[in-house]
Design an enzyme around this catalytic site. Structure first.
Site, PDB file in Angstrom:
ATOM      1  N   GLU A 311     -16.978  82.107 -47.284  1.00 41.69           N
ATOM      2  CA  GLU A 311     -16.182  80.774 -46.809  1.00 41.69           C
ATOM      3  C   GLU A 311     -17.411  79.623 -46.889  1.00 41.69           C
ATOM      4  O   GLU A 311     -18.487  79.802 -46.822  1.00 41.69           O
ATOM      5  CB  GLU A 311     -15.928  81.594 -45.169  1.00 41.69           C
ATOM      6  N   LYS A 415      -6.844  78.358 -43.225  1.00 41.87           N
ATOM      7  CA  LYS A 415      -7.287  78.605 -42.726  1.00 41.87           C
ATOM      8  C   LYS A 415      -6.487  78.715 -41.388  1.00 41.87           C
ATOM      9  O   LYS A 415      -5.970  77.754 -40.935  1.00 41.87           O
ATOM     10  CB  LYS A 415      -8.223  78.505 -41.767  1.00 41.87           C
ATOM     11  N   CYS A 465     -12.701  83.894 -42.478  1.00 38.91           N
ATOM     12  CA  CYS A 465     -13.728  84.203 -41.512  1.00 38.91           C
ATOM     13  C   CYS A 465     -13.309  84.771 -40.066  1.00 38.91           C
ATOM     14  O   CYS A 465     -13.258  85.629 -41.121  1.00 38.91           O
ATOM     15  CB  CYS A 465     -13.641  82.279 -40.496  1.00 38.91           C
TER      16      CYS A 465
END
Length: 618
Positions: A311, A415, A465
């Site tokens: 990430e 995301k 994440c």
């Protein structure tokens, strides 16, 4: 003439009443100590069942003390003791969160304080149910308490998976992550299904101990017929579910998968990062991962098809920029006193940025093709990268970018699930004084859909994440991708398995947590998601957990925490389409609604009778 026996003084106590008051106070103090000891025991056993000790079988007795507290008399002061014990449990289990930033101390405390409420709610619901069944005449008395307890516990797990954006970490079923036979039912109902079985076993253990050890041996009296019926009912339910779980697990583990032919290099390093990171530091991290990519390919014994960076590591001070319809130049790009910047100029600047981004990626890809490496073509790169989109309003995302073997950006993922107080703060964009207090990087925008990266020979679902630690996110993505393809082309000549990606690639930066147990909890969530989706998980992490998990939830390979390295994963192709992906978490949703309605009903009854009672509902 008055009857003196009927007169009481409101100001003075008789010796007898004083004795009774003192006795009552002593009893309450003793009861509070007993409840605190029992709830502390439950919290301690539950903590020991997970990382760092990871003694998984302890989870089958972890909530037995809570069931004992649920049967204490109404006057027993149990709420505070249970809450304090589990506040300590969550503070200890999630203490790694405090390392991320000094301001994270408050979210760590707030999250722990919030999660500690759930065991209190669980006991309160059980107590309310037992009151309703105590007359032995209502329909409640015919339902085994093991099923009732499992419904309430799993229902509350569902609530915390959605409330305040949701968190799945440390669900009861995660304790069995390293026991493959017992977690295969996750493809039916996710981690919720595993938790359900665990609760029924806990109730059976408690009922058996209470009826045949406490009553028969310690109290020297045979249990009543009703007591034996309650115990046998719970034992039969637990034994049936546990046996079915084992049989299903053994059968599922025999499923044959197709050996993988695509090799993916998962990079794992431990580059320190901070919120207030400058461009120089981002570029230094980028350089370290670029070197690691070249070394990974050079040291491989086979052709590498793709290299995965964790990430945010692929940004390197240069996010991937795009433009959308109704392009408007943001105010911060305008120069005071100068003519407004036309949208065409912004469009030109974005195109230049994209060209530089691609050229930088190609330089790394070409460096991976050398005489020392067994490479004739450039590997694809999948990396965590900032995404910026200019349209009517500018947006910035934490994202994943896929640069294919030709050096073109073939796909991106924004995301969907932002970390509360880590990537987003409520009202941060509406209240400027809040924005001035928080570090840069907060207030990101949220993506709204899953994506599919179709590499040659392997399709991947990107996650970012903690999205594997919020179980509903990858499940929803898999379900959406399958449904979208059916709507798009009717799934002509395609099996259900063809509609889904072959594996999940998750990119994370867990270096914030300083190698604490939070990293291990994250991996356990991924193991249960792998079973729930019946897809391997390829995790590339800065600070861990860099790991390759197969579709049975088994960790094939993992880098030790604190060590740099690379995992060469060749994920098998699993043809199964799980019930969990098809139906998502609707069964758990029903249980959550039951638990939520039960607690609302309890509070409503207390509110209506508040003139006659001076304590909150139990």
């Amino acid at each position: 003439m008055s009857d003196k026996s009927s007169v009481e003084s409101p100001s003075f106590e008789t010796p007898d009443s004083a004795d009774r008051s003192n006795a009552s106070g002593t009893d309450n103090a003793a009861s509070w100590k007993w409840c605190f000891a029992a709830s502390t025991l439950a919290a301690g056993v539950l903590w020991a069942s997970g990382p760092p000790l990871a003694i998984g079988p302890l989870v089958f007795v972890a909530i037995v003390p809570l069931l004992a507290i649920a049967e204490t008399p109404d006057a027993t002061p149990w709420k505070r003791s249970v809450y304090l014990a589990f506040l300590g449990y969550w503070l200890l289990s999630l203490q790694g969160l405090r390392h991320a930033h000094p301001l994270m101390f408050l979210p760590w405390l707030a999250l722990s304080a919030y999660l500690a409420i759930y065991p209190v709610l669980f006991i309160g619901l059980i107590r309310k149910w037992k009151r309703g069944a105590s007359n032995r005449e209502g329909w409640r008395s015919n339902i085994p308490i093991s099923l009732v307890a499992a419904v309430y516990w799993v229902g509350l797990e569902w609530i915390r998976n959605y409330l305040f954006t949701g968190i799945s970490v440390l669900m009861l079923g995660h304790a069995l992550a390293d026991m493959p036979m017992l977690i295969q039912i996750a493809d039916l109902g996710g981690t919720y299904a595993v938790s359900f079985v665990i609760v029924t076993v806990n109730v059976a253990m408690y009922e058996a101990a209470k009826r045949w050890i406490v009553q028969t041996i310690l109290q020297r009296g045979a249990p009543t017929g009703e007591a034996r019926r309650d115990a046998w009912g719970s034992i039969v339910v637990a034994a049936t579910l546990l046996l079915a779980t084992c049989v299903y697990g053994l059968s599922a583990l025999q499923h044959e998968v197709q050996p993988g032919e695509v090799t993916v290099a998962l990079l794992g390093r431990n580059e320190p990062t901070i919120y207030e990171q400058d461009i120089e530091r981002e570029q230094a991290i980028f350089s370290e991962y670029a070197t690691a990519s070249v070394d990974a390919v050079a040291n491989s014994q086979t052709t590498i098809d793709a290299v995965v960076w964790p990430e945010s590591m692929f940004s390197g001070g240069m996010p991937w920029m795009t433009t959308g319809p109704n392009l408007v130049v943001p105010d911060f790009m305008q120069t005071p006193g100068m003519p407004p910047l036309p949208p065409e100029q912004l469009e030109f600047a974005v195109q230049n940025s994209q060209q530089q981004f691609r050229e930088r990626a190609v330089i790394i890809q070409k460096a991976m093709v050398s005489d020392e490496a067994l490479q004739s073509t450039m590997p694809a790169i999948i990396g965590g990268c900032g995404l910026v989109r200019y349209a009517e309003k500018p947006s910035q995302f934490s994202g994943v970018i896929w640069v294919d073997a030709s050096g073109e950006v073939a796909g991106t993922y924004a995301k969907n699930h932002l970390v509360l107080f880590g990537e987003t703060i409520p009202l941060v964009k509406s209240l400027p004084w809040i924005k001035d207090m928080v570090p840069p990087g907060l207030g990101l925008d949220r993506g709204d859909t899953g994506e599919r990266f179709d590499l040659p020979g392997l399709s991947l679902l990107p996650n970012l994440c903690i999205e594997t630690a919020v179980e509903r996110v990858p499940i929803r993505h898999m379900h959406q991708l399958m449904s979208d393809q059916v709507r798009a082309d009717g799934a002509v000549n395609k099996s259900a398995a063809d509609l889904l990606p072959d594996a999940i690639v998750t990119l994370t930066n867990d270096v914030w947590f300083r190698q604490s147990a939070v990293v291990d909890h994250h991996l356990r969530c991924a193991q249960l998601v792998a079973v729930g989706c019946r897809r391997p998980i390829l995790s590339a992490a800065n600070g861990g957990p860099t790991a390759w998990v197969d579709s049975f939830g088994r960790v094939v390979e993992r880098l030790p925490k604190g060590e740099d390295g690379v995992i060469y994963a060749q994920p098998d192709v699993d043809s199964r389409v799980s019930v969990y992906v098809r139906w998502q978490d609707w069964p758990a949703t029903i249980l959550g609604l039951i638990a939520g309605w039960g607690w609302i009903a309890m509070w409503w009854m207390w509110w209506r009778g508040r003139g006659h009672h001076d304590s909150a509902p139990e």
